[in-house]
Design a protein around this motif. Sequence first.
Motif, short mmCIF file in Angstrom:
data_model
loop_
_atom_site.label_atom_id
_atom_site.label_comp_id
_atom_site.label_asym_id
_atom_site.label_seq_id
_atom_site.Cartn_x
_atom_site.Cartn_y
_atom_site.Cartn_z
N GLU A 85 0.83 -1.21 0.00
CA GLU A 85 0.00 0.00 0.00
C GLU A 85 0.85 1.25 0.00
O GLU A 85 0.52 2.26 -0.65
CB GLU A 85 -0.93 -0.01 1.21
CG GLU A 85 -2.04 -1.04 1.15
CD GLU A 85 -2.80 -1.17 2.45
OE1 GLU A 85 -4.03 -1.41 2.40
OE2 GLU A 85 -2.17 -1.05 3.52
N LEU A 86 1.96 1.19 0.69
CA LEU A 86 2.79 2.37 0.81
C LEU A 86 3.74 2.56 -0.37
O LEU A 86 4.49 3.53 -0.41
CB LEU A 86 3.58 2.33 2.12
CG LEU A 86 2.71 2.67 3.33
CD1 LEU A 86 3.40 2.29 4.62
CD2 LEU A 86 2.35 4.15 3.33
N GLN A 87 3.70 1.65 -1.33
CA GLN A 87 4.41 1.89 -2.58
C GLN A 87 3.63 2.84 -3.47
O GLN A 87 4.17 3.45 -4.39
CB GLN A 87 4.67 0.58 -3.32
CG GLN A 87 5.48 -0.45 -2.54
CD GLN A 87 6.67 0.14 -1.84
OE1 GLN A 87 7.61 0.61 -2.47
NE2 GLN A 87 6.65 0.14 -0.51
N GLU A 88 2.34 2.98 -3.18
CA GLU A 88 1.49 3.87 -3.95
C GLU A 88 1.61 5.31 -3.47
O GLU A 88 1.44 6.25 -4.26
CB GLU A 88 0.02 3.41 -3.85
CG GLU A 88 -0.23 1.99 -4.33
CD GLU A 88 0.08 1.82 -5.80
OE1 GLU A 88 -0.20 2.77 -6.57
OE2 GLU A 88 0.61 0.76 -6.19
N MET A 89 1.87 5.49 -2.17
CA MET A 89 1.94 6.84 -1.61
C MET A 89 2.82 6.82 -0.38
O MET A 89 2.64 5.97 0.50
CB MET A 89 0.53 7.33 -1.24
CG MET A 89 0.44 8.78 -0.84
SD MET A 89 -1.29 9.27 -0.56
CE MET A 89 -1.10 11.05 -0.36
N LYS A 90 3.78 7.72 -0.32
CA LYS A 90 4.68 7.77 0.83
C LYS A 90 3.92 8.04 2.11
O LYS A 90 2.91 8.75 2.11
CB LYS A 90 5.73 8.86 0.62
CG LYS A 90 6.78 8.57 -0.41
CD LYS A 90 7.68 9.77 -0.63
CE LYS A 90 8.36 10.21 0.64
NZ LYS A 90 9.28 11.35 0.41
N GLY A 91 4.41 7.50 3.20
CA GLY A 91 3.76 7.69 4.48
C GLY A 91 3.65 9.15 4.87
O GLY A 91 2.63 9.60 5.39
N THR A 92 4.73 9.93 4.65
CA THR A 92 4.69 11.34 5.01
C THR A 92 3.65 12.09 4.19
O THR A 92 2.96 12.98 4.70
CB THR A 92 6.07 11.99 4.83
OG1 THR A 92 6.59 11.65 3.53
CG2 THR A 92 7.04 11.51 5.90
N ASP A 93 3.50 11.72 2.91
CA ASP A 93 2.49 12.35 2.07
C ASP A 93 1.09 11.95 2.52
O ASP A 93 0.16 12.76 2.51
CB ASP A 93 2.69 11.96 0.60
CG ASP A 93 3.97 12.54 0.02
OD1 ASP A 93 4.49 13.52 0.59
OD2 ASP A 93 4.46 12.01 -0.99
N MET A 94 0.93 10.68 2.90
CA MET A 94 -0.35 10.20 3.38
C MET A 94 -0.77 10.97 4.63
O MET A 94 -1.92 11.40 4.76
CB MET A 94 -0.27 8.70 3.67
CG MET A 94 -1.57 8.08 4.13
SD MET A 94 -1.39 6.31 4.56
CE MET A 94 -0.97 5.63 2.96
N PHE A 95 0.18 11.16 5.54
CA PHE A 95 -0.13 11.87 6.77
C PHE A 95 -0.47 13.33 6.48
O PHE A 95 -1.45 13.87 7.00
CB PHE A 95 1.05 11.78 7.74
CG PHE A 95 0.81 12.48 9.04
CD1 PHE A 95 -0.01 11.91 10.01
CD2 PHE A 95 1.40 13.71 9.30
CE1 PHE A 95 -0.24 12.56 11.22
CE2 PHE A 95 1.18 14.37 10.51
CZ PHE A 95 0.36 13.79 11.47
N ALA A 96 0.32 13.99 5.66
CA ALA A 96 0.08 15.40 5.35
C ALA A 96 -1.25 15.60 4.64
O ALA A 96 -1.88 16.66 4.77
CB ALA A 96 1.22 15.95 4.49
N ALA A 97 -1.69 14.59 3.90
CA ALA A 97 -2.96 14.67 3.17
C ALA A 97 -4.17 14.33 4.05
O ALA A 97 -5.30 14.29 3.56
CB ALA A 97 -2.93 13.76 1.95
N GLY A 98 -3.93 14.06 5.33
CA GLY A 98 -5.02 13.73 6.23
C GLY A 98 -5.52 12.32 6.09
O GLY A 98 -6.62 11.98 6.54
#
Length: 401
Positions: A233-246
Amino acid sequence: MVAGMTSVTALADDTKASGKINFYYWDADQTNEVNKVIELFNEQNPDVEVVATQIPSGEYWTKLQTSLPTGTEPDVFWMNRNIPDYINADLVMDLTDRIESDGVDMSVYPQFAQDLYSRDGSIYAIPKDYDGIGLFYNKAIFDEMGVDYPTDDMSWDELKDLATKTTKRISLWDLFSQNIGNICYQDFIYSNGGRISSEDNIGCEVNEEPAVEAIQYLHDLMYVDKVAPSYAELQEMKGTDMFAAGQAAMITAGSWSLSSFADALGDDLGICTMPVAKTPAITVHGLGYCISSKTENPDACWEFVKFCASKEAQEATAASAIPAYKGCDQIWADTYSQYDAEKLLAGAYYEGSLGNPWWDKNFTDANTILTEAMTNIWADENADIQAILDQCDADIEAITK
């Protein structure tokens, strides 16, 4: 010039340069601070020309590896945990004699920052900054779920319980998908009383019980407890980006992410100290200023590095990173006081905190072995963690002893 680079020349217009030095750095977000330091330096040293070049982080180490051995650019450059290979290859200048002859007071830098760049009684870099590691959380998600906010020094069980309560709404928590040990697995290993590299820097302890327990805990969060995004799942979106995006409730991250998190979440951003197993601990890391051993202008380089590490210079850069100069770190914390950023300063001073894994011999190869082992663990739901770490330990021991 390589695409993506920016270059700034600082030189007093009415002064003929008696020396030129090329300075490399990688963080574009710190360009304003870099330019400010050069401007301040030239007010006192108008006869030195400093050409600062920002190189994207993905190209930075390749650029150093190809240019330093040939004696071409740069003369001065940022350095981090990768310094062992540069020391072994005699690519960085030993600054010890210059520090002593000029009476530079190294006690103004925390001992952990000095230790990052000191080996066998020699000093190879002057500390620039250090990192704080913490647990960042999104208050809005906790409010929506009616769950209490995280607290400082939570136990691992408490952290898992919170994740279980918030995961009904959304997948959460980037822990390790990028194999960035200093914001996740190393901190958990250190807090559990373990190590990765041996204390003598020539062996490995990654397969011993404290490390295995920490890695198993993090692996279970993804595949057993299912409260963290899987590796896929995290290959699709970085964790830091996921967190910043709410899209995530919690994330372990470094002080360098605070600015972007604050911009994205505003008042919904909260910070706690890292969860604790046996002892509070984080990974100690930071940047330093190095001088090429092959520079043709060592005196000018030294004057620049000495100035960059001064209180005046580190105060000027305090908005972008936690300065290593004692007392200047509070300026950084005050900049983000609404988020209790001061919590991120304490971790590097914990008794249990350790630096990144360090091997005096074959550092890069050993680190590659470690990264590959961790990737294999995180990518495989059914990974035999003990077996993988046993092999990792054996392979690292074979090339570092």
